[in-house]
Design a protein around this motif. Structure first.
Motif, mmCIF file in Angstrom:
data_model
loop_
_atom_site.group_PDB
_atom_site.id
_atom_site.type_symbol
_atom_site.label_atom_id
_atom_site.label_comp_id
_atom_site.label_asym_id
_atom_site.label_seq_id
_atom_site.Cartn_x
_atom_site.Cartn_y
_atom_site.Cartn_z
ATOM 1 N N PRO A 61 0.790 -1.239 0.000
ATOM 2 C CA PRO A 61 0.000 0.000 0.000
ATOM 3 C C PRO A 61 0.820 1.287 0.000
ATOM 4 O O PRO A 61 0.230 2.373 0.024
ATOM 5 C CB PRO A 61 -0.789 -0.114 1.312
ATOM 6 C CG PRO A 61 0.130 -0.871 2.222
ATOM 7 C CD PRO A 61 0.862 -1.859 1.348
ATOM 8 N N PHE A 62 2.157 1.186 -0.033
ATOM 9 C CA PHE A 62 2.988 2.379 0.136
ATOM 10 C C PHE A 62 3.588 2.818 -1.201
ATOM 11 O O PHE A 62 4.385 2.082 -1.797
ATOM 12 C CB PHE A 62 4.103 2.105 1.150
ATOM 13 C CG PHE A 62 3.607 1.612 2.470
ATOM 14 C CD1 PHE A 62 2.981 2.473 3.357
ATOM 15 C CD2 PHE A 62 3.736 0.272 2.823
ATOM 16 C CE1 PHE A 62 2.497 2.021 4.573
ATOM 17 C CE2 PHE A 62 3.261 -0.195 4.034
ATOM 18 C CZ PHE A 62 2.642 0.681 4.915
ATOM 19 N N GLN A 85 5.534 2.231 -8.766
ATOM 20 C CA GLN A 85 5.741 1.054 -7.934
ATOM 21 C C GLN A 85 5.182 1.321 -6.538
ATOM 22 O O GLN A 85 4.909 2.461 -6.159
ATOM 23 C CB GLN A 85 7.222 0.687 -7.838
ATOM 24 C CG GLN A 85 7.831 0.202 -9.143
ATOM 25 C CD GLN A 85 9.233 -0.365 -8.944
ATOM 26 O OE1 GLN A 85 9.610 -0.802 -7.863
ATOM 27 N NE2 GLN A 85 10.014 -0.361 -10.025
ATOM 28 N N SER A 86 5.045 0.257 -5.758
ATOM 29 C CA SER A 86 4.610 0.388 -4.367
ATOM 30 C C SER A 86 5.354 -0.631 -3.523
ATOM 31 O O SER A 86 5.890 -1.626 -4.034
ATOM 32 C CB SER A 86 3.093 0.185 -4.244
ATOM 33 O OG SER A 86 2.735 -1.121 -4.652
ATOM 34 N N ALA A 119 8.585 -1.070 3.022
ATOM 35 C CA ALA A 119 8.546 0.225 3.693
ATOM 36 C C ALA A 119 9.520 0.274 4.858
ATOM 37 O O ALA A 119 10.100 1.325 5.160
ATOM 38 C CB ALA A 119 7.132 0.522 4.168
ATOM 39 N N ALA A 120 9.755 -0.880 5.507
ATOM 40 C CA ALA A 120 10.644 -0.922 6.672
ATOM 41 C C ALA A 120 12.100 -0.675 6.289
ATOM 42 O O ALA A 120 12.898 -0.267 7.143
ATOM 43 C CB ALA A 120 10.505 -2.273 7.367
ATOM 44 N N GLN A 172 1.209 13.605 -1.855
ATOM 45 C CA GLN A 172 0.920 12.744 -0.716
ATOM 46 C C GLN A 172 2.230 12.150 -0.226
ATOM 47 O O GLN A 172 3.262 12.245 -0.891
ATOM 48 C CB GLN A 172 -0.044 11.627 -1.105
ATOM 49 C CG GLN A 172 0.527 10.645 -2.125
ATOM 50 C CD GLN A 172 -0.269 9.365 -2.232
ATOM 51 O OE1 GLN A 172 -0.714 8.836 -1.226
ATOM 52 N NE2 GLN A 172 -0.451 8.874 -3.448
ATOM 53 N N SER A 173 2.195 11.524 0.934
ATOM 54 C CA SER A 173 3.385 10.881 1.472
ATOM 55 C C SER A 173 3.823 9.749 0.546
ATOM 56 O O SER A 173 3.002 8.973 0.065
ATOM 57 C CB SER A 173 3.092 10.339 2.872
ATOM 58 O OG SER A 173 4.199 9.605 3.360
ATOM 59 N N MET A 174 5.141 9.671 0.276
ATOM 60 C CA MET A 174 5.691 8.639 -0.607
ATOM 61 C C MET A 174 7.052 8.184 -0.103
ATOM 62 O O MET A 174 7.732 8.894 0.657
ATOM 63 C CB MET A 174 5.828 9.155 -2.040
ATOM 64 C CG MET A 174 4.518 9.407 -2.758
ATOM 65 S SD MET A 174 4.783 9.788 -4.507
ATOM 66 C CE MET A 174 3.091 9.891 -5.087
#
Length: 423
Positions: free
Chosen positions: A256-257, A278-279, A285-286, A312-314
Motif C-alpha cells: 500500500p505504500f 511502484q509500491s 517500507a521498513a 501525498q506521502s511517498m
C-alpha cells in the motif's frame, strides 16, 4: 481490423490491387559524389514526421541512377519496412516528390477508387496489425509482397474524402495545439529566468530592468535586497533509501505504500505527483524512507535534477533526494530555483555510464532568497503560466481522445459522414 460487417457499398480489396508498391535503395556510401545533391532521399526514421513535405536526406542524380532508389511523385503513403524500436509498420503521408532507401515502401494509388489520404489513415490505424504481419522467421520485417496482400475495406471515393477531411481537421487541431504548448513551454523558460533574476514587485509585475540594484553569485544575478543561502540552511535535504537486495524481490513490493521512481519524477516536469509506478509492502517500507506531502523530490541518478512536488506521502529509493523546505519559505519557490539550477547540477555529474550527483552537490547549492511575500508573488506568476500550459495539454488530450473514439468507426463504416455534414 474490426470484424463488423462491411457496408454494402464498400468493397473488399488488397493493397496490391489498388497501389503500386515502390521499394527504394541506397547509393554506395563509399562514393562521395552520390551524396549531398538536390534529390530528396527518405529513410525509415523519417516516417515519424507523419506528414512529409520535405526530408533532410539528399542524394545526387548519379547516386539515384546507381541504386535501386526511384524518384516518386506524390501523393504516396510511406510504410517503414524495418527500423529501430517502433519504426517498423509506421506510416506517413508523402506530399512531395522524393526517393527512399530500401527500408521504406511507397504506396502510390493506381486505382481511381482509392484516395491516398484515406489509405494513410487506414494503415496508420492498423499499426499493430502491420507489425504482426511482419513477424516471420529470421529478421522481422515487412516486404512489398506482404504489403500487397494486406486487405482493405474501401468505401466510395467521396466517402473516403469526407472521412479524410474530418481526420485532417482533427490532426490540424492536434498540430496547432501542440505548437501552442511548445511555445508556452519555451516562454516558461524565459519567464522562470526573469522571475529568478528580477523578482516581482508589490504590484504583481516583474521588475523592469534597471529599476533596482543587483548582486551576483554562483546562482546568477538578482535584486540586491535578496539574500543568498545554502539549500541546507532553509530545508532538510535527505536521500531516499531501499536497503534490500535484490531490488525486485516481490516480498518487498506491491503493497500500500507508493514508491516513487526517477522516471515518475521526470514525467511530472515540476508538477505535483500523486501516483507512483511502484509500491512497497510493509517489509519494503521498513527498509525504505518516507517523505511527507509538500516535499520536493529531486532525481540524482540517470535523470539529473528533475523535480516534482509530492501530493501525498511517498517512499524514495536512494536515487531520489527529498527537500523539505522550512516555513516561512515556500517549497514551490525553492523548486523553481532547483529547476533553474539543473544545468549546473548536470555539469557536476561525472561523465560515466551511470551519471549521478549526491548530497554534497545539493546541500551547498546557493539559493537566491527574497522575502516570503515576494516568494508567494513569484509562485503566483509561475502558477498562472503553468495553468495555461495545463489547459492546452488537456485540450490536446481531448482532441486525441475524440479522434481515437471515432477513428475505428469511420474506417469500418459503423459511422457514416453524410455529404451535407461534410460540406
Amino acid at each position: 481490423m474490426s470484424e463488423a460487417p462491411t457496408p454494402i457499398d464498400w468493397i473488399q480489396c488488397e493493397l496490391g490491387e489498388l497501389t503500386e508498391i515502390i521499394l527504394g535503395g541506397t547509393p554506395s556510401t563509399e562514393i562521395p559524389d552520390f551524396w549531398g545533391g538536390t534529390i530528396p532521399w527518405m529513410s525509415s526514421g523519417d516516417v515519424h514526421m507523419k506528414i512529409i513535405d520535405n526530408v533532410p536526406g539528399r542524394i545526387t542524380k548519379r547516386g539515384l541512377e546507381s541504386s535501386n532508389a526511384r524518384l516518386v511523385s506524390p501523393p504516396t503513403v510511406a510504410v517503414a519496412l524495418a527500423g529501430q524500436g517502433k519504426t517498423r509498420g509506421t506510416v506517413a503521408l508523402v506530399r512531395t516528390t522524393l526517393s527512399t532507401n530500401q527500408s521504406v515502401a511507397l504506396l502510390r494509388p493506381i486505382d481511381e477508387r482509392l484516395d491516398a489520404r484515406f489509405l494513410y489513415y487506414n494503415l496508420d490505424h492498423r499499426y499493430e496489425e502491420l507489425r504482426n504481419r511482419s513477424m516471420g522467421g529470421g529478421r522481422a520485417g515487412l516486404s512489398g509482397g506482404v504489403l500487397a496482400k494486406v486487405p482493405i475495406a474501401l468505401p466510395p471515393r467521396s466517402a473516403q474524402q469526407r472521412i479524410a477531411d474530418m481526420l485532417d481537421s482533427l490532426d490540424t487541431q492536434v498540430r496547432l495545439t501542440s505548437r501552442i504548448i511548445a511555445k508556452l513551454e519555451q516562454v516558461g523558460l524565459g519567464l522562470m529566468n526573469d522571475l529568478l533574476s528580477r523578482g516581482v514587485d508589490r504590484s504583481g509585475r516583474i521588475r523592469p530592468i534597471g529599476s533596482f540594484e543587483t548582486r551576483n553569485s554562483d546562482a546568477g544575478s538578482f535584486p540586491a535586497s535578496w539574500t543568498v543561502v545554502r539549500l541546507d540552511q532553509i530545508a532538510d535535504v535527505e536521500r531516499g533509501k531501499f536497503g534490500h537486495r535484490p531490488r525486485n524481490d516481490p516480498m518487498y513490493l506491491g503493497g500500500p505504500f507508493p514508491f516513487i521512481q526517477t522516471g515518475d519524477i521526470a514525467a511530472m516536469e515540476g508538477g505535483v505527483i500523486v501516483d507512483a509506478s511502484q509500491s512497497l509492502s510493509h517489509l519494503g517500507a521498513a527498509v525504505s524512507r518516507s517523505f511527507p506531502a509538500g516535499t520536493i523530490a529531486v532525481t540524482i541518478a540517470a535523470n539529473i535534477a528533475d523535480t516534482a512536488m509530492l501530493g501525498q506521502s511517498m517512499y524514495f529509493p536512494d536515487s531520489v533526494v527529498g527537500v523539505r523546505v522550512w516555513p516561512p519559505n515556500r517549497g514551490e519557490y525553492v523548486q523553481f530555483v532547483l529547476r533553474a539550477a539543473k544545468p549546473r547540477l548536470e555539469a557536476r555529474a561525472p561523465q560515466s555510464a551511470q551519471r549521478n550527483i549526491n548530497l554534497q552537490d545539493l546541500r551547498p547549492l546557493q539559493v537566491p532568497l527574497p522575502e516570503p511575500a515576494e516568494q508567494a508573488r513569484i509562485c503566483a506568476v509561475m502558477k498562472a503560466h503553468s495553468d495555461a500550459v495545463l489547459a492546452e495539454r488537456e485540450a490536446l488530450a481531448k482532441i486525441k481522445a475524440q479522434k481515437a473514439a471515432i477513428l475505428g468507426d469511420l474506417l469500418t463504416g459503423r459511422v457514416r459522414i453524410p455529404a451535407e455534414v461534410a460540406s
